[in-house]
Design an enzyme around this catalytic site. Structure first.
Site, mmCIF file in Angstrom:
data_model
loop_
_atom_site.group_PDB
_atom_site.id
_atom_site.type_symbol
_atom_site.label_atom_id
_atom_site.label_comp_id
_atom_site.label_asym_id
_atom_site.label_seq_id
_atom_site.Cartn_x
_atom_site.Cartn_y
_atom_site.Cartn_z
ATOM 1 N N GLN A 20 0.804 -1.220 0.000
ATOM 2 C CA GLN A 20 0.000 0.000 0.000
ATOM 3 C C GLN A 20 0.840 1.275 0.000
ATOM 4 O OE1 GLN A 20 -2.635 -1.896 3.247
ATOM 5 N NE2 GLN A 20 -4.007 -0.451 2.249
ATOM 6 N N HIS A 112 0.955 -9.606 4.134
ATOM 7 C CA HIS A 112 -0.171 -8.666 4.217
ATOM 8 C C HIS A 112 -0.902 -8.654 2.869
ATOM 9 C CE1 HIS A 112 -1.784 -4.916 6.427
ATOM 10 N NE2 HIS A 112 -2.560 -5.102 5.381
ATOM 11 N N ASN A 155 -1.539 -11.018 8.030
ATOM 12 C CA ASN A 155 -2.529 -9.983 8.276
ATOM 13 C C ASN A 155 -3.912 -10.461 7.846
ATOM 14 O OD1 ASN A 155 -3.263 -7.018 8.757
ATOM 15 N ND2 ASN A 155 -4.036 -7.364 6.678
ATOM 16 N N GLU A 156 -4.863 -10.339 8.737
ATOM 17 C CA GLU A 156 -6.273 -10.610 8.440
ATOM 18 C C GLU A 156 -6.467 -11.859 7.576
ATOM 19 O OE1 GLU A 156 -8.279 -7.090 7.008
ATOM 20 O OE2 GLU A 156 -8.139 -6.136 8.972
HETATM 21 C C1 FCB Z 1 -7.578 -3.708 6.690
HETATM 22 C C2 FCB Z 1 -6.282 -4.026 5.979
HETATM 23 C C3 FCB Z 1 -5.446 -2.823 5.675
HETATM 24 C C4 FCB Z 1 -6.280 -1.644 5.232
HETATM 25 C C5 FCB Z 1 -7.373 -1.370 6.234
HETATM 26 C C6 FCB Z 1 -8.228 -0.181 5.905
HETATM 27 O O1 FCB Z 1 -8.520 -4.651 6.309
HETATM 28 O O2 FCB Z 1 -5.511 -4.898 6.763
HETATM 29 O O3 FCB Z 1 -4.492 -3.190 4.716
HETATM 30 O O4 FCB Z 1 -6.773 -1.859 3.981
HETATM 31 O O5 FCB Z 1 -8.179 -2.496 6.378
#
Ligand code: FCB
Length: 415
Positions: A20, A112, A155-156
């Site tokens: 990003q 990520h 990440n997520e």
């Molecule tokens: C999360 C992501 C991050 C960004 C935020 C707004 O889902 O981990 O990269 O996009 O949201």
């Protein structure tokens, strides 16, 4: 298992992700997707943080923050299978050194959302070699992580599983379309890649992440957790997107079902971790039919979500319950808005909820705001989540009042 004793100072900082902000992540699957999917803006040079990371970190440190979350990019470190770039590893090591020099605790994310393009082509996480590929990448990265206090493996994973589910559904539609002309017309209408976060009225709702995909990501996380633990001093965990779901009367069963699919599968997998990253932005209602689409309201954020700063406290309490008391690091919380006064109001209120949870005995290790810079929001440049604005032509950084404000809160140690 609790976080290691050296990880005791309360962290106050900002979070970022390589794709990003760095720019020109040309060996990644996202770079390819941007070139193929209509409607997705390109990340291009992004914020050129690949070259300007020192300036970014200095701005945070000078404001009074003491932590910085950033990621290492697999597609740069292993641009072709089995070829690891020593120069890229050295680059990320310089970033860690710079953070430590500026007294910013580095919190490093290993994955990520983005994959090397070759990994995706090979079948990605669902391919035969998916987990082994991740393991050998992580083993290499451990060589630069020795003194990093916090490492997030992924990440997520829940949002990653959602994106993978969406991609598989699109693929199936395309295959059907090739065999049946009528399905083709329908598929063309549906074939819209959706950003994991940009939520709006003119697109279909996000598919629920397939739990079978989630299980694969859990395996990947567990496979690398002990490797990172044994080769570094880091507390190891992963970060989970929290939706702060609330049931309408009569929808309690649906809530249980959806909470498992969207969050709890991933939170339960964190039970043996050293910390859990909480990522929270908003809250959503659950009715008997599922997640209620959020209506267009004047106070919606720029990504179409409800203005719900209270969701952070909810997410932290839920995470604490489901993980059975794994120490919490807030690894993302923030708001997409052009109005920086609103960002401050949102964050103040979110922090009050966080500290109320901590006062109730929840072990909170820190707060990392999403995000340092206005950045590339997975297909879109419009949403402004940053504490710092960035001129897209010159890359000049312009700190917003919210940065100084958060730095003051950090110095005080409480909202
Ligand atoms: C999360 C992501 C991050 C960004 C935020 C707004 O889902 O981990 O990269 O996009 O949201």
């Amino acid at each position: 298992m609790t976080a290691k004793p050296e990880n005791t100072r309360l962290l106050w900082g900002a979070s970022t992700a390589p794709h990003q902000i760095e720019g020109n992540n040309i060996n990644s699957d996202w770079w390819q997707r941007e070139g193929q999917v209509p409607g997705l803006e390109r990340s291009g040079d992004a914020c050129d943080s690949y070259h300007r990371y020192e300036e970014d970190m200095r701005l945070l440190a000078d404001a009074g923050l003491n932590a910085y979350r950033f990621g290492v990019e697999w597609a740069r470190i292993e641009p072709v299978p089995g070829e690891f770039s020593r120069a890229e590893l050295a680059h990320y090591r310089r970033m860690i050194d710079k953070a430590l020099e500026l007294d910013l605790t580095p919190v490093v994310t290993l994955h990520h959302f983005t994959n090397p393009a070759w990994f995706a082509a090979e079948g990605g996480w669902l391919g035969e070699r998916g987990i082994d590929r991740f393991v050998s990448y992580v083993e290499r990265v451990c060589s630069i992580l020795g003194d990093v206090p916090y490492v997030a493996t992924m990440n997520e994973p829940n949002m990653l599983a959602m994106m993978m589910t969406m991609e598989l559904q699109m693929l199936q539609q395309m295959q059907q379309a090739q065999s049946q002309p009528q399905a083709k017309a329908e598929a063309e209408g549906d074939e819209v890649w959706q950003s994991p976060t940009v939520d709006n009225d003119f697109r279909p709702k996000l598919p629920a992440p397939d739990p079978a995909i989630g299980e694969v990501l859990v395996k990947a996380h567990h496979a690398v957790r002990d490797i990172v633990r044994s080769r570094t001093d880091a507390a190891v965990g992963w970060t989970v997107a929290n939706r702060a779901f609330v049931a309408r009367p009569g929808a309690e069963e649906k809530l249980t079902e959806l909470e498992y699919i969207w969050e709890n599968l991933y939170l339960e997998a964190a039970r043996g971790d050293d910390f859990i990253g909480v990522q929270s932005y908003s809250s959503q209602w659950i009715s008997k039919d599922g997640i209620e689409p959020h209506p267009q309201l004047p106070d919606n954020t720029q990504v179409g979500t409800a203005y719900r700063p209270d969701s952070l406290g909810m997410a932290v309490r839920h995470t604490w319950d489901i993980t059975g008391g794994v120490p919490i690091l807030v690894t993302e919380n923030g708001i997409a808005t052009e109005d920086d006064t609103r960002r401050i109001a949102y964050t103040q209120s979110a922090l009050e909820g966080l500290f109320a949870a901590a006062d109730d005995g929840i072990d909170v290790r820190g707060y990392l705001h999403w995000t340092a810079l206005d950045n590339y929001e997975w297909g879109h440049w419009e949403p402004k989540f940053g504490l710092i604005a960035v001129d897209r032509e010159t890359f000049e950084r312009r700190p917003k009042p919210s940065l100084a404000w958060l730095g003051d809160v950090a110095r005080r140690g409480r909202p």
